[in-house]
Motif scaffolding. Structure first.
Motif, short mmCIF file in Angstrom:
data_model
loop_
_atom_site.label_atom_id
_atom_site.label_comp_id
_atom_site.label_asym_id
_atom_site.label_seq_id
_atom_site.Cartn_x
_atom_site.Cartn_y
_atom_site.Cartn_z
N GLY A 86 0.72 -1.23 -0.27
CA GLY A 86 0.39 0.11 -0.01
C GLY A 86 0.87 1.29 -0.15
N LYS A 87 1.97 1.31 0.14
CA LYS A 87 2.75 2.45 0.33
C LYS A 87 3.82 2.17 -0.93
N ALA A 88 3.85 3.36 -1.73
CA ALA A 88 5.02 3.60 -3.14
C ALA A 88 5.84 3.15 -2.42
N THR A 89 6.80 2.52 -3.73
CA THR A 89 8.13 3.03 -3.51
C THR A 89 8.76 4.01 -4.65
N TYR A 90 9.76 4.58 -4.72
CA TYR A 90 10.33 5.49 -6.19
C TYR A 90 11.12 4.71 -6.60
N TYR A 91 11.56 5.02 -8.01
CA TYR A 91 12.84 4.69 -8.14
C TYR A 91 13.31 5.66 -9.38
N ALA A 92 14.33 5.94 -9.20
CA ALA A 92 14.77 6.78 -10.45
C ALA A 92 15.56 5.73 -12.00
N SER A 93 15.02 5.94 -12.84
CA SER A 93 15.15 5.23 -14.45
C SER A 93 15.53 6.76 -15.26
N ALA A 94 15.29 6.25 -16.05
CA ALA A 94 15.90 6.75 -17.77
C ALA A 94 14.73 5.92 -18.83
N MET A 95 14.45 6.38 -20.07
CA MET A 95 13.35 5.49 -20.82
C MET A 95 14.18 5.51 -21.82
N PRO A 96 15.14 5.31 -22.77
CA PRO A 96 15.52 4.95 -23.73
C PRO A 96 14.91 5.80 -25.41
N ARG A 97 15.10 6.76 -25.61
CA ARG A 97 14.12 7.54 -26.77
C ARG A 97 15.87 7.89 -28.34
N SER A 98 15.11 7.78 -29.66
CA SER A 98 15.87 8.06 -30.04
C SER A 98 16.56 8.93 -29.99
N GLY A 99 17.73 9.30 -30.21
CA GLY A 99 18.76 9.96 -29.33
C GLY A 99 18.75 11.06 -28.71
N GLY A 100 18.68 9.63 -27.40
CA GLY A 100 18.85 10.20 -26.12
C GLY A 100 17.58 9.08 -25.32
N ALA A 101 17.95 10.25 -23.89
CA ALA A 101 16.70 9.34 -23.15
C ALA A 101 16.38 10.17 -22.68
N VAL A 102 14.92 9.93 -21.57
CA VAL A 102 14.27 10.96 -21.16
C VAL A 102 14.11 10.61 -19.69
N LEU A 140 13.44 9.81 -15.63
CA LEU A 140 12.24 9.91 -15.50
C LEU A 140 12.52 9.19 -13.52
N VAL A 141 11.09 9.36 -13.15
CA VAL A 141 11.08 9.02 -11.45
C VAL A 141 10.24 7.96 -11.93
N VAL A 142 10.05 6.68 -11.26
CA VAL A 142 8.99 5.52 -11.38
C VAL A 142 8.51 5.35 -10.52
N THR A 143 6.77 5.55 -10.30
CA THR A 143 6.33 4.79 -8.80
C THR A 143 5.76 4.28 -9.18
N LEU A 202 4.63 7.45 -14.29
CA LEU A 202 6.36 7.67 -15.02
C LEU A 202 6.05 9.44 -14.45
N SER A 203 7.09 9.77 -13.95
CA SER A 203 6.54 11.31 -14.24
C SER A 203 8.55 11.94 -13.88
N PRO A 204 8.23 12.91 -14.59
CA PRO A 204 9.54 13.65 -14.61
C PRO A 204 11.11 13.84 -13.63
#
Length: 226
Positions: free
Chosen positions: A98-114, A116-119, A128-130
């Motif tokens: 019931g309690k959220a856990t957050y992870y710092a991640s990145a989504m590969p995209r064309s020419g780079g990555a985005v 993110l903070v994943v809930t 998915l949040s910036p």
């Protein structure tokens, strides 16, 4: 065909009303006047004494209770099937139900990555949040937000397919083993246009093992490239 002519009755000399609700209003009878003076139709104002009001109120509550009970019996079969959540046999570290856990991640995209903070809840990503702490953060777009839905898509492939038909995992493992044993096998690999150091390292290892291997890149949103 001749035009039909309607002959309306003549209005009396002393009459000023030209439209009536009914024949009773036209005749102006005593019954019509009594009906107009009553707020409700005949029978609606019965049982006006206090004892009768109490009896009527009690009867109304009984009828409402019975109808509610019958409605509950009828709607019992319309509920979703009940399912039970099985607790962890060995709870993962830092996970509280019931309690959220957050992870710092990145989504590969064309020419780079985005960045993110994943809930997540119990290991399941839901949002998915910036990552505002990353120097290259520039928000998220619709494709990034929709990517989390791919994990829960009912049309997601759940079986091993061979030529579009369901196959067994043992056949897939046997085919991979046969390719791994033949260094001259003609194998093709299809990647996206995103850049990944890990993927580049694995591609070099595959190219060293399979001399006839071909590597292709394709991105549906930015066009073809190879």
């Amino acid at each position: 065909m001749s035009k039909r002519v309607w002959h309306h009755p003549e209005i009396p000399a002393g009459e000023t009303t030209v439209a009536w609700r009914s024949a009773g209003q036209l005749e102006d009878t005593a019954e019509f006047r009594q009906w107009m003076d009553r707020e409700f139709p005949q029978g609606a104002a019965e049982l006006s004494d206090s004892e009768s009001d109490e009896t009527s109120r009690r009867s109304f509550l009984k009828l409402m209770g019975a109808s509610t009970a019958l409605a509950g019996f009828g709607m019992a079969a319309c509920r979703r099937p009940e399912s039970y959540i099985v607790p962890y046999t060995k709870a993962p570290e830092w996970v509280i139900p019931g309690k959220a856990t957050y992870y710092a991640s990145a989504m590969p995209r064309s020419g780079g990555a985005v960045p993110l903070v994943v809930t997540t809840f119990e290991g399941r990503p839901t949002r998915l949040s910036p990552n505002n702490l990353h120097p290259d953060v520039d928000g998220t777009d619709a494709f990034t937000q929709a990517s989390v839905l791919d994990l829960y898509s009912p049309s997601r492939s759940r079986k091993v397919l061979k030529s579009g038909k369901a196959s067994r995992r043992a056949e897939l493992e046997a085919a991979i083993a046969a390719l791994a044993a033949d260094s001259s096998a003609k194998v093709g690999f299809l990647f996206g246009t995103d850049d990944s150091p890990t993927r580049n390292r694995l591609a070099k290892d595959l190219a060293a093992k399979f001399s006839a291997a071909k590597f292709y890149q394709y991105e549906a949103l930015v066009g073809d490239s190879s």
